[in-house]
Design a protein around this motif. Sequence first.
Motif, PDB file in Angstrom:
ATOM      1  N   MET A 204       0.721  -1.152  -0.121  1.00 44.64           N
ATOM      2  CA  MET A 204      -0.220  -0.108   0.135  1.00 44.64           C
ATOM      3  C   MET A 204       0.754   1.213   0.036  1.00 44.64           C
ATOM      4  SD  MET A 204      -2.862  -1.075  -0.340  1.00 44.64           S
ATOM      5  CE  MET A 204      -3.719   0.432  -0.217  1.00 44.64           C
ATOM      6  N   ALA A 205       2.159   1.165   0.174  1.00 38.40           N
ATOM      7  CA  ALA A 205       2.885   2.228   0.390  1.00 38.40           C
ATOM      8  C   ALA A 205       3.484   2.477  -0.759  1.00 38.40           C
ATOM      9  CB  ALA A 205       3.973   1.910   1.478  1.00 38.40           C
ATOM     10  N   VAL A 206       3.537   1.638  -1.753  1.00 43.57           N
ATOM     11  CA  VAL A 206       4.135   1.806  -2.988  1.00 43.57           C
ATOM     12  C   VAL A 206       3.186   1.449  -4.350  1.00 43.57           C
ATOM     13  CG1 VAL A 206       6.461   1.136  -2.360  1.00 43.57           C
ATOM     14  CG2 VAL A 206       4.888  -0.738  -3.127  1.00 43.57           C
ATOM     15  N   VAL A 207       2.118   1.489  -3.997  1.00 44.60           N
ATOM     16  CA  VAL A 207       1.002   1.291  -5.144  1.00 44.60           C
ATOM     17  C   VAL A 207       1.004   2.502  -6.096  1.00 44.60           C
ATOM     18  CG1 VAL A 207      -1.018   1.755  -3.822  1.00 44.60           C
ATOM     19  CG2 VAL A 207      -1.101   0.248  -5.731  1.00 44.60           C
ATOM     20  N   GLY A 208       1.133   3.667  -5.543  1.00 50.25           N
ATOM     21  CA  GLY A 208       0.856   5.018  -6.400  1.00 50.25           C
ATOM     22  C   GLY A 208       2.052   5.406  -6.772  1.00 50.25           C
ATOM     23  N   GLY A 209       3.198   4.826  -7.070  1.00 51.01           N
ATOM     24  CA  GLY A 209       4.225   5.560  -7.736  1.00 51.01           C
ATOM     25  C   GLY A 209       5.454   4.665  -8.040  1.00 51.01           C
ATOM     26  N   ASN A 210       6.312   5.090  -8.849  1.00 45.39           N
ATOM     27  CA  ASN A 210       7.537   4.591  -9.146  1.00 45.39           C
ATOM     28  C   ASN A 210       8.529   4.760  -8.218  1.00 45.39           C
ATOM     29  OD1 ASN A 210       9.677   3.540 -10.761  1.00 45.39           O
ATOM     30  ND2 ASN A 210       8.950   4.926 -12.780  1.00 45.39           N
ATOM     31  N   PHE A 211       8.638   3.838  -7.181  1.00 45.57           N
ATOM     32  CA  PHE A 211       9.232   4.036  -5.902  1.00 45.57           C
ATOM     33  C   PHE A 211       9.456   2.641  -5.052  1.00 45.57           C
ATOM     34  CE2 PHE A 211       5.984   7.104  -5.092  1.00 45.57           C
ATOM     35  CZ  PHE A 211       4.816   6.300  -4.433  1.00 45.57           C
ATOM     36  N   THR A 212      10.328   2.230  -4.325  1.00 44.02           N
ATOM     37  CA  THR A 212      10.409   1.185  -3.496  1.00 44.02           C
ATOM     38  C   THR A 212      10.110   1.377  -2.096  1.00 44.02           C
ATOM     39  OG1 THR A 212      12.697   1.428  -2.627  1.00 44.02           O
ATOM     40  CG2 THR A 212      12.403   0.695  -5.072  1.00 44.02           C
ATOM     41  N   PRO A 213       9.976   0.210  -1.330  1.00 47.43           N
ATOM     42  CA  PRO A 213       9.654   0.568   0.177  1.00 47.43           C
ATOM     43  C   PRO A 213      10.819   1.348   0.780  1.00 47.43           C
ATOM     44  CG  PRO A 213       9.252  -1.489  -0.476  1.00 47.43           C
ATOM     45  CD  PRO A 213       9.761  -0.981  -1.699  1.00 47.43           C
ATOM     46  N   SER A 214      11.740   1.315   0.379  1.00 51.32           N
ATOM     47  CA  SER A 214      12.943   2.144   0.876  1.00 51.32           C
ATOM     48  C   SER A 214      12.929   3.372   0.233  1.00 51.32           C
ATOM     49  CB  SER A 214      14.348   1.274   0.623  1.00 51.32           C
ATOM     50  OG  SER A 214      14.350   0.068   1.238  1.00 51.32           O
ATOM     51  N   THR A 215      12.044   3.986  -0.337  1.00 56.77           N
ATOM     52  CA  THR A 215      12.202   5.239  -1.007  1.00 56.77           C
ATOM     53  C   THR A 215      11.536   6.358   0.190  1.00 56.77           C
ATOM     54  OG1 THR A 215      11.964   4.484  -3.288  1.00 56.77           O
ATOM     55  CG2 THR A 215      11.570   7.118  -2.704  1.00 56.77           C
ATOM     56  N   PRO A 216      12.232   7.519   0.356  1.00 62.62           N
ATOM     57  CA  PRO A 216      11.917   8.380   1.299  1.00 62.62           C
ATOM     58  C   PRO A 216      10.549   8.958   0.876  1.00 62.62           C
ATOM     59  CG  PRO A 216      14.353   8.952   0.841  1.00 62.62           C
ATOM     60  CD  PRO A 216      13.733   7.749  -0.158  1.00 62.62           C
TER      61      PRO A 216
END
Length: 544
Positions: free
Chosen positions: A191-203
């Motif tokens: 749910m933290a990464v579904v909306g973008g081009n990033f990983t769980p470690s992205t600020p």
Amino acid sequence: MPANRFDVVIVGGGHSGLVAAGYLAGAGLSVAVLESGPRLGGPVATVEFMPGYRTTIANSPGSLEPKIVRDLELERFGLRFQPIDPTLVHPLADGSLFVGWRDKARTQAQIEGFAPGESARYDALFAYLEAFARKLGISVFREPPSLQELVRNITSADDQEAFGRIFFGSARDLFDEFELAWQTQSIVAPMAVVGGNFTPSTPGTPINLLTRPLSLASLAAEAGDDPRRMPLRGSTGMPVGGMGAIVDSMAASARARGVELRTGTPVDRILVRGGRAAGVVTPSGEEFLAPIVVAACNPRRTVVDLMRDEAGWEALRGKMRRRPMTGKAFKVVLALDGVPTWRAAPPDACPLALASAQFRIAPSIDYLEASHAEMQQGRISDKPVVWGLCPSLTAPELAPAGKHVMSLNVGTAPYRLAEGEWKVERERLARRTIDAVAEWMPDLPGLIRDWRCLDPEDFEREFGLVEANMTHGDLAAWNQFWMRPLPGLHAYRTPTPGLYLSGNGTWPGNFISGLAGHNASRAVLDDLEAERAGAARRVSVLGD
């Protein structure tokens, strides 16, 4: 050609455009919605992918705001939800299956099995997010806050720490702060990464966990089963008739309020006369005249294409061209001869009920991290992240009698490939997607009678999704609030009087919440009221 005259013309017949149309027509304005494609609803429209097998791009109605359902009387126009139980199935890397039940105690017992005290830590995380959302004191039902408004209540050291963790830290760091077990991290991280081009470690990724907390902080929970009180995805239930029933009810509500809905009507540019919006013109030269235009499409299309000839927009056009828009949409639709079953299903769970739930293939946070990292490198992942649903189990009319359709959305498909072309690579990713699901549903391959996939280029061409971005720009901290879609365009208004922006590219983004349509219509009506009040004051002064 004869002109078509309205009070408002809305460009784009996706759910945001339909919501805006419903509110504006309900206020007594004559409204036309112009959709370039063959159907209304965008990713929420029902599409026949193979003869007799139908589904939508979107699988979940989880973010649809109850207030909008009520305001537009969508239930009166056929929208009903059936409370699927369980709501979610999520395989885990140890071979077990997490099942999200509507019975909170049953779900908590499962989470507690991950590690002693884990249920309390899970609850503490979401209590922390809800408390932070209340502390911000902002509303998702109005224009976005400025930086000053956003931080005005962040005064204590604890408040500032929370702000830093959520806006500048990563989702992975936040989970570690709460000492969550790896299984819990695996369940929440998608749910933290579904909306973008990033990983769980992205600020900044924790901001995506604020969707429901901010909604609750904006409008108190309603009586009964308000889905915003349940952090697990799928708690809204599934619409009777499938996801397309949402847009069907929105269109029916709009028509009942007098809205003219046109499909197959692309807009070439927005007309500006005397420094004000005056309507739109189609490629064939047909004009739709109105003193108010609401562009409910990707803001890049509005700023760069539809306003391409307008002086004074040069700086905005340059900024919007440079604005990151890279998406990751890829879909596989399966025609099935039967119902697949889950490996490692709990003995007390009904196989048919499990098969009816939404599911995710992301068995660990490391799996999620690796798959998203490969996407950022332009590579097709060996282990794609999959968001799935078998919608015909709750809406049998979506498939032939005795058959089923499975809808698989890949969350880690690069828009731009580092090597190769999508016309070649699409089948490779489709087969990897099927294999990723079949690892947990071993009988799935034997049930497949046909399949079809949509690659990122298909999404751009067939659905008008710029760079295959479902949310019209990442749902990242740097691209929210006063930054969405650009400073100066963030409050739904534009430098051209009478021209407004809506759609997922505006605050607060999201998928199918309807908030952009609600808020854009509110901006229009507030401005009309201010104009009327100003005119009344001028008349009063002249009378004196």
